[in-house]
Design a protein around this motif. Structure first.
Motif, PDB file in Angstrom:
ATOM      1  N   LEU A 146       0.825  -1.207   0.000  1.00 50.44           N
ATOM      2  CA  LEU A 146       0.000   0.000   0.000  1.00 50.44           C
ATOM      3  C   LEU A 146       0.860   1.257   0.000  1.00 50.44           C
ATOM      4  N   ARG A 147       1.944   1.251   0.772  1.00 45.94           N
ATOM      5  CA  ARG A 147       2.836   2.416   0.823  1.00 45.94           C
ATOM      6  C   ARG A 147       3.417   2.717  -0.559  1.00 45.94           C
ATOM      7  N   VAL A 150       0.793   4.291  -2.768  1.00 41.46           N
ATOM      8  CA  VAL A 150       0.557   5.699  -2.428  1.00 41.46           C
ATOM      9  C   VAL A 150       1.683   6.567  -2.964  1.00 41.46           C
ATOM     10  N   VAL A 166       6.070   8.783   3.248  1.00 37.62           N
ATOM     11  CA  VAL A 166       4.838   8.005   3.361  1.00 37.62           C
ATOM     12  C   VAL A 166       5.071   6.769   4.216  1.00 37.62           C
ATOM     13  N   VAL A 168       2.578   3.508   6.089  1.00 34.19           N
ATOM     14  CA  VAL A 168       1.242   2.911   6.185  1.00 34.19           C
ATOM     15  C   VAL A 168       1.242   1.910   7.327  1.00 34.19           C
ATOM     16  N   ALA A 173      -2.652   5.594   6.030  1.00 32.64           N
ATOM     17  CA  ALA A 173      -1.506   6.253   5.406  1.00 32.64           C
ATOM     18  C   ALA A 173      -1.141   7.513   6.178  1.00 32.64           C
ATOM     19  N   LEU A 175       1.183  10.844   5.846  1.00 36.05           N
ATOM     20  CA  LEU A 175       1.966  11.679   4.941  1.00 36.05           C
ATOM     21  C   LEU A 175       2.682  12.726   5.780  1.00 36.05           C
ATOM     22  N   ALA A 211      -4.028   9.526  -1.994  1.00 35.61           N
ATOM     23  CA  ALA A 211      -3.730   8.370  -1.150  1.00 35.61           C
ATOM     24  C   ALA A 211      -4.995   7.564  -0.877  1.00 35.61           C
ATOM     25  N   ARG A 212      -6.098   8.270  -0.717  1.00 36.46           N
ATOM     26  CA  ARG A 212      -7.363   7.609  -0.386  1.00 36.46           C
ATOM     27  C   ARG A 212      -7.898   6.778  -1.541  1.00 36.46           C
ATOM     28  N   VAL A 214      -6.187   4.714  -3.260  1.00 35.74           N
ATOM     29  CA  VAL A 214      -5.492   3.422  -3.307  1.00 35.74           C
ATOM     30  C   VAL A 214      -6.340   2.379  -2.581  1.00 35.74           C
ATOM     31  N   ILE A 217      -6.413   1.512   1.453  1.00 41.89           N
ATOM     32  CA  ILE A 217      -6.159   2.634   2.365  1.00 41.89           C
ATOM     33  C   ILE A 217      -7.482   3.032   3.015  1.00 41.89           C
ATOM     34  N   VAL A 220      -6.298   8.659   5.954  1.00 45.13           N
ATOM     35  CA  VAL A 220      -5.050   9.392   5.683  1.00 45.13           C
ATOM     36  C   VAL A 220      -4.825  10.399   6.801  1.00 45.13           C
TER      37      VAL A 220
END
Length: 225
Positions: A146-147, A150, A166, A168, A173, A175, A211-212, A214, A217, A220
């Motif tokens: 996932l990281r 993102v 980043v 996760v 996530a 940031l 990011a959202r 993905v 995830i 955030v």
């Protein structure tokens, strides 16, 4: 308590859908499902319109006869010939979803209809397939996977910066970076004050939205370095 994932069908469905034609031989459809590792497929007509769904179990119907070795009695003639075409074994009453259907609604439909997958349609066209396996695969993604997804999304949007560190953790996530201001922000000029501008978090907001998107995830968080 575990974190819940909110998403739309389009973010997790398999696309394009693997389909079979209503007049395909049963054995051909069996090869299609087996070859693609799927448990069901939408059935289409000559125009590509959805007319049904056929599953592994549907296709197995009539393909095996009793083995006399199991009972030590001679097997009699079959009551009727085995199905020859997909249209003879498919389910015509199909439950469908669209790409913008909420995944929770799709899961409720799977449970209520006792099916393992749902065709995804746009009008009469089949644009994908949503299966239990798709949902399980999304939830099974590692935090590192996932990281990386993102990071790739952020780099694609901001190839020349700004950038974020980043991390996760359990699908959340994080940031990390300084406050990112638009180029015309007063803070980028002499005497400007970052806190006075309503668009202070413009880049951070966009990064959070990216990011959202993905799959996997769930939330955030923005951290300041």
């Amino acid at each position: 308590m575990g974190r819940q994932v909110a998403m739309l069908v389009r973010e997790v469905m398999s696309s394009p859908a693997i389909t079979v034609h209503r007049t395909d031989p049963v054995r051909q459809a069996i090869r299609v499902l087996y070859g693609h590792g799927i448990t069901a497929a939408p059935v289409v007509d000559d125009g590509g319109g959805l007319v049904g769904v056929v599953s592994e179990l549907d296709l197995l119907r009539g393909e095996f006869g009793p083995d006399p070795r199991a009972t030590m009695t001679p097997a009699g003639p079959p009551d009727e010939p085995p199905p020859r075409r997909v249209l003879e074994v498919m389910t015509g009453d199909v439950v469908t979803v669209t790409a913008t259907t909420d995944v929770t609604t799709a899961i409720d439909l799977m449970v209520g209809s006792r099916v393992k997958s749902l065709p995804v349609v746009d009008g009469d066209a089949v644009v994908g397939m949503l299966s239990r396996r798709d949902l399980m695969a999304m939830l099974a993604r590692s935090d590192e996977d996932l990281r990386q997804a993102v990071v790739a999304a952020l780099i694609e949007q901001y190839p020349s910066g700004p950038s974020w560190d980043v991390a996760v953790h359990d699908g959340v996530a994080e940031l990390t970076g300084p406050r990112h201001e638009p180029a015309d922000h007063p803070a980028n000029h002499a005497g400007g004050h970052a806190a006075d501008h309503p668009a202070d978090h413009n880049a951070d907001h966009v990064a959070g939205l990216l990011a959202r998107t993905v799959p996997g995830i769930v939330r955030v968080r923005h951290l300041r370095s």
